[in-house]
Design an enzyme around this catalytic site. Structure first.
Site, short mmCIF file in Angstrom:
data_model
loop_
_atom_site.label_atom_id
_atom_site.label_comp_id
_atom_site.label_asym_id
_atom_site.label_seq_id
_atom_site.Cartn_x
_atom_site.Cartn_y
_atom_site.Cartn_z
N LYS A 59 0.85 -1.21 0.00
CA LYS A 59 0.00 0.00 0.00
C LYS A 59 0.88 1.25 0.00
O LYS A 59 0.64 2.18 -0.77
CB LYS A 59 -0.92 -0.01 1.23
CG LYS A 59 -2.08 -0.98 1.09
CD LYS A 59 -2.81 -1.21 2.40
CE LYS A 59 -3.88 -2.29 2.20
NZ LYS A 59 -4.45 -2.79 3.45
N GLN A 103 -4.78 -1.34 9.54
CA GLN A 103 -4.68 -2.70 8.99
C GLN A 103 -5.30 -3.71 9.96
O GLN A 103 -4.94 -3.75 11.13
CB GLN A 103 -3.20 -3.04 8.72
CG GLN A 103 -2.98 -4.38 8.07
CD GLN A 103 -3.52 -4.45 6.64
OE1 GLN A 103 -3.40 -3.50 5.87
NE2 GLN A 103 -4.14 -5.56 6.30
N ASP A 126 -11.13 2.99 3.97
CA ASP A 126 -11.55 1.58 3.87
C ASP A 126 -13.07 1.47 3.75
O ASP A 126 -13.59 0.42 3.39
CB ASP A 126 -11.10 0.81 5.13
CG ASP A 126 -9.95 -0.14 4.84
OD1 ASP A 126 -9.71 -0.46 3.66
OD2 ASP A 126 -9.30 -0.58 5.82
#
Ligand code: NDP
Length: 307
Positions: A59, A103, A126
């Site tokens: 990422k 994460q 997200d």
């Protein structure tokens, strides 16, 4: 008598994702030159889970290659929930950061829902915050989970108008199945969401013009579950032993999806492979969401990013 069908078109998610990253990068460059705002993404990782470390590195690298700011915050496995929440509070008010991603999974002593709930919904790239889930459900502008967003981009690019198509989604998780259903409803598909209690799943799958598999069970969906000519989107990522017995004995693994690819490709019209299908779209959509969040923070309408 089995009906003969031409082999399916393989949907090249890797190429589509690379093109999307280029479009995001170009759009981010134009945003920076017109407003002085460079989109910034902060990724927070707790502990040393090897798979999570790889995802986070990918990422960060992709974000930087796209000319965007990328900060990674690595916290010890033993970090307290209060410390993690304090970091999120700092990132929420950092005007150079437009996207915050924590994460998952988090260690057991941390309440993941509380952490996600602490992220400013307008920086929740997200799309997991309940505010963004609610916005998606009622059709308001928000931030949409990356994996289903990537699937819909692929479907629109392959099929054009999706309205009226029968879509079956296997899996009802908050991060894939449910948002996928909302997005396909938004595209005017007729949507059915299947799960572990669904009766006669093969027959249901055979009704699908669009079949999305998000289960997490290696090659569960067989070729004879697929309507001839259907479009199959395989979200699953499963590690199984290598085909080569010697390599398997050494513990070497390979990746497969939730769909038995060779069987399905003989029946479907189009299909995403694993790897190289949906997976690359997830990171590309993370960048797209960060760009979108930065535009909104700057009071600018984001450019359309669909291919
Ligand atoms: P979850 O484990 O959260 O959800 C799995 C879903 O599958 C559940 O709704 C479950 O039903 C359903 N299910 C399980 N067994 C069956 C069965 N036998 N028949 C029908 N349905 C079943 O998984 P995720 O949604 O998080 O992920 C799904 C897959 O997608 C995984 O392989 C994951 O690795 C992959 N993934 C890939 C991403 C990418 O970037 N490509 C991103 C995110 C996920 P029930 O609710 O009844 O238990």
């Amino acid at each position: 008598m089995p009906v003969e069908h031409a082999a399916a078109t393989i949907i090249d998610g890797k190429a589509f994702a690379a093109a999307l990253v280029e479009r995001v990068s170009a759009a981010a460059g134009r945003l920076a030159s017109s407003t002085g705002v460079t989109p910034g993404l902060a990724v927070v990782i707790v502990g040393n889970d090897p798979a999570s470390q790889v995802y986070v590195r990918n990422k960060g690298d992709t974000t930087q290659r796209a000319g965007m700011r990328s900060d990674t915050h690595r916290l010890e496995e033993s970090v307290s929930q209060a410390e993690l929440l304090a970091l999120i509070a700092t990132l929420n008010v950092d005007s150079g950061i437009h996207g915050i991603l924590v994460q998952l999974p988090l260690p057991a002593h941390i309440d993941a829902a509380a952490v996600i709930g602490a992220i400013d919904p307008d920086k929740d790239v997200d799309g997991f915050h309940v505010v963004n889930a609610g916005r998606l459900a009622v059709g308001l502008r928000g931030l949409v989970p990356c994996t289903p967003l990537g699937c819909v981009m692929l479907l629109r690019s392959e099929l054009g108008d999706l309205s009226g198509l029968n879509a079956v989604i296997v899996g009802r998780s908050n991060i894939v199945g449910k948002p996928m259903a909302q997005l396909l409803l938004g595209e005017s598909c007729t949507v059915t969401v299947a799960h572990s209690r669904t009766l006669d799943l093969p027959a249901l799958c055979r009704t699908a013009d669009i079949l999305v598999a998000a289960v997490g069970r290696a090659e569960m969906i067989r070729g004879d579950w697929i309507k001839p000519g259907a479009t199959v989107v395989d979200v699953g990522i499963n590690r199984v032993p290598s085909r080569d017995p010697a390599r398997a004995a050494e513990g070497k693994m390979r990746l497969v999806g939730d769909v038995a690819f060779a069987e399905a490709a003989a029946v479907a019209g189009r299909i995403t492979p694993v790897p190289g299908g949906v997976g690359p779209m997830t990171i590309a959509c993370l960048l797209a969401n960060t760009y979108t969040a930065a535009c909104r923070a700057a009071g600018v309408t984001p450019e359309a990013l669909d291919g």
